[in-house]
Motif scaffolding. Structure first.
Motif, PDB file in Angstrom:
ATOM      1  N   ALA A  19       0.845  -1.207   0.000  1.00  9.48           N
ATOM      2  CA  ALA A  19       0.000   0.000   0.000  1.00  9.48           C
ATOM      3  C   ALA A  19       0.874   1.249   0.000  1.00  9.48           C
ATOM      4  N   TYR A  20       1.896   1.266   0.863  1.00 11.79           N
ATOM      5  CA  TYR A  20       2.791   2.422   0.894  1.00 11.79           C
ATOM      6  C   TYR A  20       3.669   2.474  -0.368  1.00 11.79           C
ATOM      7  N   GLY A  21       4.082   1.283  -0.853  1.00  7.66           N
ATOM      8  CA  GLY A  21       4.889   1.253  -2.068  1.00  7.66           C
ATOM      9  C   GLY A  21       4.144   1.806  -3.262  1.00  7.66           C
ATOM     10  N   LEU A  22       2.874   1.456  -3.396  1.00  8.64           N
ATOM     11  CA  LEU A  22       2.058   1.977  -4.494  1.00  8.64           C
ATOM     12  C   LEU A  22       1.844   3.479  -4.346  1.00  8.64           C
ATOM     13  N   TYR A  23       1.629   3.934  -3.119  1.00  9.59           N
ATOM     14  CA  TYR A  23       1.471   5.372  -2.833  1.00  9.59           C
ATOM     15  C   TYR A  23       2.730   6.137  -3.236  1.00  9.59           C
ATOM     16  N   SER A  24       3.905   5.603  -2.886  1.00  7.03           N
ATOM     17  CA  SER A  24       5.170   6.267  -3.229  1.00  7.03           C
ATOM     18  C   SER A  24       5.409   6.247  -4.733  1.00  7.03           C
ATOM     19  N   LEU A  25       5.011   5.154  -5.378  1.00  6.33           N
ATOM     20  CA  LEU A  25       5.229   5.026  -6.815  1.00  6.33           C
ATOM     21  C   LEU A  25       4.411   6.050  -7.597  1.00  6.33           C
ATOM     22  N   VAL A  26       3.205   6.314  -7.144  1.00  6.46           N
ATOM     23  CA  VAL A  26       2.342   7.283  -7.825  1.00  6.46           C
ATOM     24  C   VAL A  26       2.909   8.698  -7.706  1.00  6.46           C
ATOM     25  N   LEU A  27       3.459   9.034  -6.524  1.00  7.25           N
ATOM     26  CA  LEU A  27       3.932  10.394  -6.273  1.00  7.25           C
ATOM     27  C   LEU A  27       5.365  10.636  -6.734  1.00  7.25           C
ATOM     28  N   SER A  28       6.146   9.568  -6.905  1.00  6.55           N
ATOM     29  CA  SER A  28       7.571   9.729  -7.207  1.00  6.55           C
ATOM     30  C   SER A  28       7.814  10.023  -8.681  1.00  6.55           C
ATOM     31  N   GLU A  29       8.910  10.749  -8.922  1.00  2.55           N
ATOM     32  CA  GLU A  29       9.344  11.009 -10.286  1.00  2.55           C
ATOM     33  C   GLU A  29      10.381   9.969 -10.737  1.00  2.55           C
ATOM     34  N   GLU A  30      10.949   9.219  -9.784  1.00  2.30           N
ATOM     35  CA  GLU A  30      11.932   8.182 -10.093  1.00  2.30           C
ATOM     36  C   GLU A  30      11.267   6.811 -10.026  1.00  2.30           C
TER      37      GLU A  30
END
Length: 234
Positions: free
Chosen positions: A181-192
């Motif tokens: 859940a946190y990994g998907l959240y970070s993936l959506v917001l990240s530019e890398e």
């Protein structure tokens, strides 16, 4: 709790009365006195827990003393885990220390925990409950770091500590939910996104390799059941 030095032994927390015997039994998928109807993940998941109890008991500690130490350890780890997670989330903010202290106390003492977990004897599930904030903390640090080898090593130790909760896979599933859940959240917001995807693959491989201790015996057991059914039908 612990009045008259009586063991607390109920629900899914069957504290080993004979530590050495219970440890040896946990090394096998089936128990001889239950005709193979024990879920195959219970033995491997309990192996670590039973080994610690056996080790302490071999050094002369009584069972009631070991149980008290276990409960103190779980409570301390529960509060400390949430404290460090909130401190990291609120780093640089005003009143972060008092906020972390209050949050840790609510995580350690709440109605759900007292009535559902402690009161009903679901103590084994508390290994995941206690360590989950620390797992999320070092997972966040790992995603935010350039390499993160240190964070990944600590994460593997924390995931290993949670193995006794795989006595019931529903408890252990909490780790997957939190991380992805946190990994998907970070993936959506990240530019890398490529870097994060590679790191998520590493964490997935790590999680699967550690979970294989209890997961592979369960898969083997289920495949064996299907083969037995096909043979009986033929």
């Amino acid at each position: 709790w612990f009045r008259n030095t009586v063991l607390i032994n109920m629900s899914d927390f069957d504290f080993p009365i004979s530590p050495r015997n219970d440890f040896l039994l946990s090394l096998f998928v089936w128990k001889h006195h239950q005709l193979g109807f024990v879920p195959p993940f219970r033995g491997p998941a309990r192996c670590l827990f039973n080994f610690i109890v056996m080790l302490l008991h071999s050094y002369g500690l009584s069972l009631t003393c070991i149980e008290k130490l276990l409960f103190v350890y779980i409570n301390f780890l529960t509060g400390a885990s949430m404290y460090f997670l909130i401190r990291y989330a609120l780093r640089g903010r005003r009143h972060s220390i008092i906020s972390s202290f209050i949050g840790a106390n609510f995580y350690m003492f709440n109605t759900y925990l007292m009535l559902v977990k402690w009161s009903n004897g679901y103590i084994v599930s508390l290994f995941v409950y206690a360590v989950s904030p620390l797992i999320l903390l070092f997972f966040m640090k790992y995603l935010n770091s350039s390499r993160g080898s240190r964070e990944l090593a600590i994460l593997s130790i924390l995931l290993f500590i949670c193995i006794p909760s795989a006595d019931n896979p529903a408890h252990y599933l909490l780790i997957y939910i939190i991380l992805y859940a946190y990994g998907l959240y970070s993936l959506v917001l990240s530019e890398e996104k490529v870097r994060l995807i590679v790191k998520l693959i590493f964490v997935t491989l790590l999680l699967l390799s550690i979970s294989s201790i209890w997961f592979l015996p369960a898969v083997t057991y289920l495949l064996g059941l299907n083969s037995a059914k096909e043979y009986s039908l033929s």
